[in-house]
Each structure stands twice: as structure tokens, then as C-alpha cells.
Design an enzyme around this catalytic site. Structure first.
Site, mmCIF file in Angstrom:
data_model
loop_
_atom_site.group_PDB
_atom_site.id
_atom_site.type_symbol
_atom_site.label_atom_id
_atom_site.label_comp_id
_atom_site.label_asym_id
_atom_site.label_seq_id
_atom_site.Cartn_x
_atom_site.Cartn_y
_atom_site.Cartn_z
ATOM 1 N N LYS A 15 48.871 -61.385 -3.966
ATOM 2 C CA LYS A 15 49.595 -60.579 -4.949
ATOM 3 C C LYS A 15 50.608 -61.414 -5.728
ATOM 4 C CE LYS A 15 52.586 -58.530 -1.495
ATOM 5 N NZ LYS A 15 53.545 -59.639 -1.497
ATOM 6 N N ARG A 88 58.489 -52.591 1.363
ATOM 7 C CA ARG A 88 57.748 -53.044 2.540
ATOM 8 C C ARG A 88 57.577 -51.918 3.551
ATOM 9 N NH1 ARG A 88 57.639 -58.498 1.093
ATOM 10 N NH2 ARG A 88 57.192 -59.788 2.882
ATOM 11 N N ARG A 125 48.487 -72.506 3.322
ATOM 12 C CA ARG A 125 49.079 -72.354 1.996
ATOM 13 C C ARG A 125 50.180 -73.406 1.779
ATOM 14 N NH1 ARG A 125 51.330 -66.564 0.047
ATOM 15 N NH2 ARG A 125 52.893 -66.856 1.677
ATOM 16 N N ARG A 159 55.828 -73.317 3.766
ATOM 17 C CA ARG A 159 56.941 -72.422 4.114
ATOM 18 C C ARG A 159 57.049 -72.283 5.629
ATOM 19 N NH1 ARG A 159 56.045 -67.156 0.398
ATOM 20 N NH2 ARG A 159 56.618 -66.190 2.375
ATOM 21 N N ARG A 170 54.147 -61.613 10.781
ATOM 22 C CA ARG A 170 54.206 -60.978 9.451
ATOM 23 C C ARG A 170 53.025 -60.030 9.256
ATOM 24 N NH1 ARG A 170 54.183 -65.873 5.750
ATOM 25 N NH2 ARG A 170 54.506 -64.477 4.005
#
Ligand code: AMP
Length: 213
Positions: A15, A88, A125, A159, A170
Site C-alpha cells: 500500500k 489500524r 524489503r 527497517r 506485525r
């Protein structure tokens, strides 16, 4: 197109990438609560100091703190916003409606993808520390290892919360909070769903089509 957009999706659903495309093509102001929080952490502000360890663990930062940060960073009358990473949970969805949007129209787009595919996406990532371009070491690596295709920067960051333990957490948090949020927007008739497992430009095509309905 609708004035404001709310992008919903699991971490790694793409997203953020779609938000960047939407911003450059359709002129929305991108408001990512993750980016706002990371900026506070980098500044070592009181909020950043509180949020740092929570973010690294993959848990959610306190609703009130994130809401304050969001309110400080938007002027609804002046710009069209694309909310990314907020809400969220159902309490944030209600706050967004009552405290931030206050009668402004918004459409919600849900980037649907099988959560089992996401762990691999996330742990691989990397994001350029200079221009923010996102890579995946397995599926879309930079042409030269460690160097950003877009700006030549040599600081491709992993990250802390894209490391395995935080990623698992998460995804669990996402799974346990998203259903009532989707039902909330569905009941209002403003929810659009896109298949986020497709290629980036295909997903983008679906997003734009879904907004015309
Ligand atoms: P993101 O970049 O959206 O994946 O966000 C990174 C981290 O920032 C999340 O794992 C949370 O710890 C925190 N965060 C971002 N947005 C929110 C939010 N709306 N509510 C609470 N915590 C958030």
C-alpha cells in the site's frame, strides 16, 4: 475522484508503494503515520523516544499519540489526503471519522493479500535512505547490489521492524485488528477491495478503477 483516501492493508501488502504512485499521478498528500513516527524517532522528540521500542517490537503505538501526530500534520480544507497506516483498529477508524475528517468524504481501499505471502516480502524489503525507493532483494532487487537505481544512494536500509521477529508480530497484530475496520467501512458503503498479489502496475490500475465506481 473522492476527496480523501484511506489505504488499508497488511504490512508488506504494497500500500505504501501504491500510495506513492497515487500521490505522483493524482496529487494527493501522502500521510503515512509510520513515516511520521519514524521522523519523530529520528528527531529523538519525546514522542519519538516513547514510540521507538514499541515500533521495533512490531506492536502498535498508543492511539492517542498517533492521533495527535496525525491531527498536527493535516489541513483537511486545503489538501486531498491519502491516509496510509491509519486507522489500524476500530477505535482509530472512529477517531479518524469524528476528530479528523469531521464530515469530509473519504473512500477506503483495502489491499487484499494472503498473509502467508507477506513474511518473505517484508524480511527482504530494503528502502533507499536518500530517496525512499523500495526494493525487495528477492523479487525486485536494485540493478547493482546495495545501490539505489533511482538516485545512486548507497544506503539501502533494512527497517528494524522488518526483521523476522517483529514481522511475525506485525502480521499477528494486523490480523487481529483489521476485520472490524473493514466491516466499519463496508457498512458505510465506502470500501473498495483490490487484489494486492498482482504486479505493481496492475494493482495501481485496479485502484484507479475501484475509485471510479
Ligand atoms: P508502518 O510503516 O505503517 O508499517 O508502521 C510502522 C510502525 O509504526 C507500526 O508497526 C507501529 O508500531 C507504528 N504505527 C504506524 N501507524 C500506526 C497507527 N496508526 N497506530 C499505532 N501505531 C502505528
Amino acid at each position: 475522484m473522492e476527496k480523501h483516501l484511506i489505504f488499508l492493508g497488511a504490512p508488506g501488502s504494497g500500500k505504501g508503494t501504491q500510495a506513492k504512485l497515487m500521490v505522483s499521478e493524482c496529487g494527493y498528500n501522502h500521510l503515512s503515520t509510520g513515516d511520521l513516527l519514524r521522523a519523530e524517532v529520528a528527531k529523538q522528540s519525546p514522542l519519538g523516544l516513547k514510540a521507538k521500542a514499541i515500533m521495533e517490537s512490531g506492536a502498535l503505538v498508543n492511539d492517542e499519540l498517533v492521533l495527535e501526530l496525525l491531527k498536527k500534520n493535516c489541513e483537511l480544507d486545503k489538501h486531498n489526503y491519502l491516509f496510509d497506516g491509519f486507522p489500524r483498529n476500530i477505535s482509530q477508524a472512529k477517531s479518524l471519522e469524528e476528530v479528523v475528517l469531521k464530515g469530509h468524504n473519504a473512500l477506503a481501499v483495502y489491499f487484499h493479500i494472503d498473509l502467508n505471502l507477506l513474511k518473505e516480502r517484508l524480511v527482504n524489503r530494503r528502502a533507499c535512505g536518500q530517496c525512499g525507493t523500495i526494493y525487495n532483494l528477492l523479487f525486485s532487487p536494485p540493478k547493482v547490489a546495495g545501490v539505489c537505481d533511482n538516485c545512486g544512494g548507497k544506503d539501502l536500509k533494512h527497517r528494524d521492524d522488518d526483521k523476522e521477529e517483529a514481522v511475525v508480530n506485525r502480521l499477528k497484530v494486523f490480523e487481529s485488528t483489521i476485520t472490524p475496520v473493514l466491516s466499519y467501512y463496508e457498512a458505510k458503503g465506502v470500501l473498495r477491495r483490490v487484489d494486492a498479489s498482482k504486479k505493481v502496475h496492475e494493482v495501481f490500475g485496479e485502484v484507479k478503477k475501484s475509485l471510479e465506481k
